[in-house]
Design an enzyme around this catalytic site. Structure first.
Site, PDB file in Angstrom:
ATOM      1  N   GLN A  84       0.844  -1.205   0.000  1.00  0.00           N
ATOM      2  CA  GLN A  84       0.000   0.000   0.000  1.00  0.00           C
ATOM      3  C   GLN A  84       0.878   1.254   0.000  1.00  0.00           C
ATOM      4  O   GLN A  84       1.506   1.569   1.009  1.00  0.00           O
ATOM      5  CB  GLN A  84      -0.880  -0.008   1.268  1.00  0.00           C
ATOM      6  CG  GLN A  84      -1.781   1.192   1.417  1.00  0.00           C
ATOM      7  CD  GLN A  84      -2.455   1.232   2.788  1.00  0.00           C
ATOM      8  OE1 GLN A  84      -1.941   0.667   3.748  1.00  0.00           O
ATOM      9  NE2 GLN A  84      -3.578   1.895   2.880  1.00  0.00           N
ATOM     10  N   GLY A  85       0.893   1.971  -1.105  1.00  0.00           N
ATOM     11  CA  GLY A  85       1.710   3.183  -1.205  1.00  0.00           C
ATOM     12  C   GLY A  85       0.865   4.421  -1.002  1.00  0.00           C
ATOM     13  O   GLY A  85       0.567   5.155  -1.963  1.00  0.00           O
ATOM     14  N   GLU A 104     -10.265  -1.315   5.353  1.00  0.00           N
ATOM     15  CA  GLU A 104      -9.054  -1.634   6.119  1.00  0.00           C
ATOM     16  C   GLU A 104      -9.362  -1.597   7.616  1.00  0.00           C
ATOM     17  O   GLU A 104      -9.028  -2.514   8.357  1.00  0.00           O
ATOM     18  CB  GLU A 104      -7.941  -0.620   5.784  1.00  0.00           C
ATOM     19  CG  GLU A 104      -6.648  -0.845   6.550  1.00  0.00           C
ATOM     20  CD  GLU A 104      -5.600   0.252   6.325  1.00  0.00           C
ATOM     21  OE1 GLU A 104      -5.899   1.253   5.648  1.00  0.00           O
ATOM     22  OE2 GLU A 104      -4.485   0.099   6.855  1.00  0.00           O
ATOM     23  N   GLU A 108      -6.074   9.225  17.678  1.00  0.00           N
ATOM     24  CA  GLU A 108      -6.597  10.597  17.768  1.00  0.00           C
ATOM     25  C   GLU A 108      -7.490  10.902  16.569  1.00  0.00           C
ATOM     26  O   GLU A 108      -8.553  11.526  16.700  1.00  0.00           O
ATOM     27  CB  GLU A 108      -5.434  11.606  17.834  1.00  0.00           C
ATOM     28  CG  GLU A 108      -4.621  11.573  19.119  1.00  0.00           C
ATOM     29  CD  GLU A 108      -3.618  10.408  19.171  1.00  0.00           C
ATOM     30  OE1 GLU A 108      -3.463   9.694  18.147  1.00  0.00           O
ATOM     31  OE2 GLU A 108      -2.997  10.204  20.226  1.00  0.00           O
TER      32      GLU A 108
HETATM   33  C1  LIG Z   1       3.560  -0.462  11.529  1.00  0.00           C
HETATM   34  C2  LIG Z   1       3.001   0.499  10.527  1.00  0.00           C
HETATM   35  C3  LIG Z   1       2.674   0.053   9.268  1.00  0.00           C
HETATM   36  C4  LIG Z   1       2.203   0.944   8.310  1.00  0.00           C
HETATM   37  N1  LIG Z   1       1.955   0.484   7.042  1.00  0.00           N
HETATM   38  C5  LIG Z   1       1.594   1.358   6.071  1.00  0.00           C
HETATM   39  C6  LIG Z   1       1.457   0.910   4.723  1.00  0.00           C
HETATM   40  O1  LIG Z   1       1.629  -0.267   4.391  1.00  0.00           O
HETATM   41  N2  LIG Z   1       1.147   1.829   3.770  1.00  0.00           N
HETATM   42  C7  LIG Z   1       0.932   3.137   4.074  1.00  0.00           C
HETATM   43  O2  LIG Z   1       0.621   3.901   3.174  1.00  0.00           O
HETATM   44  N3  LIG Z   1       1.072   3.601   5.350  1.00  0.00           N
HETATM   45  C8  LIG Z   1       1.395   2.739   6.342  1.00  0.00           C
HETATM   46  N4  LIG Z   1       1.557   3.182   7.641  1.00  0.00           N
HETATM   47  C9  LIG Z   1       1.437   4.599   7.905  1.00  0.00           C
HETATM   48  C10 LIG Z   1       0.247   5.007   8.761  1.00  0.00           C
HETATM   49  O3  LIG Z   1      -0.933   4.979   8.024  1.00  0.00           O
HETATM   50  C11 LIG Z   1       0.577   6.402   9.307  1.00  0.00           C
HETATM   51  O4  LIG Z   1       1.656   6.244  10.210  1.00  0.00           O
HETATM   52  C12 LIG Z   1      -0.591   7.022  10.016  1.00  0.00           C
HETATM   53  O5  LIG Z   1      -1.579   7.382   9.097  1.00  0.00           O
HETATM   54  C13 LIG Z   1      -0.155   8.275  10.838  1.00  0.00           C
HETATM   55  O6  LIG Z   1       0.569   9.129  10.031  1.00  0.00           O
HETATM   56  P1  LIG Z   1       2.004   9.713  10.473  1.00  0.00           P
HETATM   57  O7  LIG Z   1       2.851   8.574  10.905  1.00  0.00           O
HETATM   58  O8  LIG Z   1       2.502  10.565   9.356  1.00  0.00           O
HETATM   59  O9  LIG Z   1       1.734  10.597  11.757  1.00  0.00           O
HETATM   60  P2  LIG Z   1       1.172  12.080  11.774  1.00  0.00           P
HETATM   61  O10 LIG Z   1       0.002  12.184  10.847  1.00  0.00           O
HETATM   62  O11 LIG Z   1       2.298  13.032  11.550  1.00  0.00           O
HETATM   63  O12 LIG Z   1       0.644  12.203  13.249  1.00  0.00           O
HETATM   64  C14 LIG Z   1       1.520  12.499  14.343  1.00  0.00           C
HETATM   65  C15 LIG Z   1       0.667  12.610  15.617  1.00  0.00           C
HETATM   66  O13 LIG Z   1      -0.294  13.663  15.469  1.00  0.00           O
HETATM   67  C16 LIG Z   1      -1.612  13.175  15.695  1.00  0.00           C
HETATM   68  N5  LIG Z   1      -2.564  13.815  14.786  1.00  0.00           N
HETATM   69  C17 LIG Z   1      -2.425  13.985  13.445  1.00  0.00           C
HETATM   70  N6  LIG Z   1      -3.527  14.564  12.921  1.00  0.00           N
HETATM   71  C18 LIG Z   1      -4.394  14.773  13.954  1.00  0.00           C
HETATM   72  C19 LIG Z   1      -5.700  15.323  14.053  1.00  0.00           C
HETATM   73  N7  LIG Z   1      -6.355  15.770  12.972  1.00  0.00           N
HETATM   74  N8  LIG Z   1      -6.284  15.363  15.277  1.00  0.00           N
HETATM   75  C20 LIG Z   1      -5.640  14.895  16.376  1.00  0.00           C
HETATM   76  N9  LIG Z   1      -4.380  14.351  16.338  1.00  0.00           N
HETATM   77  C21 LIG Z   1      -3.770  14.297  15.146  1.00  0.00           C
HETATM   78  C22 LIG Z   1      -1.546  11.693  15.399  1.00  0.00           C
HETATM   79  O14 LIG Z   1      -2.545  10.970  16.076  1.00  0.00           O
HETATM   80  C23 LIG Z   1      -0.153  11.343  15.888  1.00  0.00           C
HETATM   81  O15 LIG Z   1      -0.175  11.090  17.267  1.00  0.00           O
HETATM   82  C24 LIG Z   1       2.012   2.311   8.636  1.00  0.00           C
HETATM   83  C25 LIG Z   1       2.312   2.751   9.923  1.00  0.00           C
HETATM   84  C26 LIG Z   1       2.799   1.872  10.867  1.00  0.00           C
HETATM   85  C27 LIG Z   1       3.128   2.381  12.240  1.00  0.00           C
END
Ligand SMILES: Cc1cc2nc3c(=O)[nH]c(=O)nc-3n(C[C@H](O)[C@H](O)[C@H](O)COP(=O)(O)OP(=O)(O)OC[C@H]3O[C@@H](n4cnc5c(N)ncnc54)[C@H](O)[C@@H]3O)c2cc1C
Length: 381
Positions: free
Chosen positions: A126-127, A245, A368
């Protein structure tokens, strides 16, 4: 709500219960039960057996291998699979791109991809996420510029699970950088991972596993007929995909298995004159988790239209919290042995399970973000 299973449902459950234990190799199920890391071949073997029994993709349209099951039957299918410690069919294939292709893909894409996707002849990743686009996914910056009968894709994806195994990536790209609304300029492309310009770099995780990756896309040429649906409509498909998902993320059966292991280990752990299970505080915490698991299971059973917004978010939110709580309790039962990074011992593996489960409140939409969805779609705040 009717809580007891009907006679037919009990028969259905018993059939699956036997099938999972009879057909899926014991060494694979033992590895899942003990929390050992599975290899690519273990997942491929399992999914092909399930597919041979027509139970790999029950959520798909029947024409493409799906089953006309009730929500209760689907719940039993997944719950019994988790209780038997059978690795679930690859979510990227079964819950994500398969249903999207079946609903929005061209006839050519369906014919080409759906059968090998169900059989795990093709491994998808998933990209979606990018360094500055996780929760705020619509901020993604990877571009796909039309060049004759191809798109030229350039950008970076991150946290791409199992990209090291993947044959193909379904990838959100920006096809109209000038669109007024960010969401309006996004498309969904199918991108072969062996195309020139694709580089996969693993990210080392705190539990020692290598589950996620960065994927760099440097002018990757993708045939234009690998576009899913309409150009610039990718956000619609992405929302449909993310709903599917989240629905499978509650992990109720997995939590039940962990709680029963915790109970068995606590019964063997001497504390004072009795065992840890006799300790009233410990027993109360265990009972609370068991009750919460049962409550979530009932919610899942009742959520016949759980794919609509809020219900999927409640299941995802509460299911991830329960998985984390169960692995925390595992650590306590393991005691000082959990400090030894020894993957051959249950105590050592509980540390890895605890650390690995931190992810459940991040991936698929963080806790969140789920709370925000529940506040707006259910509570009307
Ligand atoms: C083990 C693992 C596997 C994954 N696999 C995939 C995959 O295969 N393909 C893929 O595309 N992605 C994948 N992801 C990515 C995952 O979808 C993202 O990590 C997730 O959407 C959060 O984005 P971020 O890490 O950029 O954090 P951020 O969006 O930067 O968030 C940082 C913090 O801010 C908080 N926050 C952000 N926005 C809000 C809001 N509106 N209100 C309140 N709090 C907020 C979040 O809850 C978090 O605590 C994976 C992640 C993990 C940990």
């Amino acid at each position: 709500m009717q809580l007891a299973l009907t006679g037919d449902e009990i028969g259905f459950r018993n059939h699956l219960r036997t099938l999972y234990r009879r057909e899926i190799p014991l060494e694979i199920r033992d590895a899942v039960r003990e929390g050992r890391e599975l290899g690519r071949e273990d997942l491929v073997t399992t999914q092909r057996i399930l597919n041979a029994h027509h139970i790999a993709v029950p959520n798909w349209p029947q024409q493409w291998g799906g089953r006309d099951w009730t929500p209760i039957q689907r719940h039993i299918w997944q719950d019994e699979m988790q209780l038997a410690c059978v690795p679930e069919p690859l979510t990227f294939n079964v819950d994500m791109i398969g249903p999207v292709l079946a609903r929005f893909g061209s006839e050519e894409l369906k014919v080409r991809f759906l059968a090998p996707t169900a059989n795990l002849d093709i491994w998808w990743c998933q990209g979606f996420s990018e360094p500055e686009a996780g929760s705020d996914l619509a901020a993604l910056r990877t571009t796909a510029i039309r060049d004759g009968d191809s798109y030229i894709v350039t950008g970076q994806k991150i946290w791409t699970s199992a990209a090291q195994y993947a044959d193909w990536m379904f990838c959100l790209v920006r096809t109209d950088p000038g669109a007024v609304k960010q969401q309006a300029g996004i498309s969904l492309l199918l991108l072969p991972m062996d195309a020139p310009g694709v580089t996969v770099r693993p990210i080392a995780l705190v539990d020692g596993s290598s589950e996620v990756n960065e994927v760099f896309l440097d002018q990757v040429r993708v045939p234009a007929d690998h576009l899913v649906g309409q150009e610039n409509q990718g956000w619609t498909y992405a929302k449909f995909l993310l709903g599917n998902e989240r629905i499978g993320m509650a992990g109720i059966g997995r939590t039940k298995v962990r709680l029963s292991t915790i109970k068995a280990r606590a019964r063997q752990t001497r504390v004072g004159a009795g065992t840890l299970l006799d300790d009233p505080l410990f027993a109360a915490r265990l009972a609370e988790l068991e009750n919460d698991t049962l409550a979530l299971e009932l919610l899942q059973l009742g959520a016949t239209d759980a794919k609509t917004g809020g219900s999927a978010s409640i299941l995802k939110l509460c299911g991830s919290e329960l998985q984390q709580a169960a692995t925390e309790l595992m650590l306590e039962v393991a005691g000082p042995g959990a400090l030894l990074p020894d993957a051959t011992q249950w105590a050592g593996r509980s540390t890895a399970a605890y650390l690995n489960c931190r992810k459940t409140s991040i991936y698929g939409g963080s806790t969140e973000v789920q709370r925000g969805i529940i506040a707006s779609t259910i509570l009307g705040l």
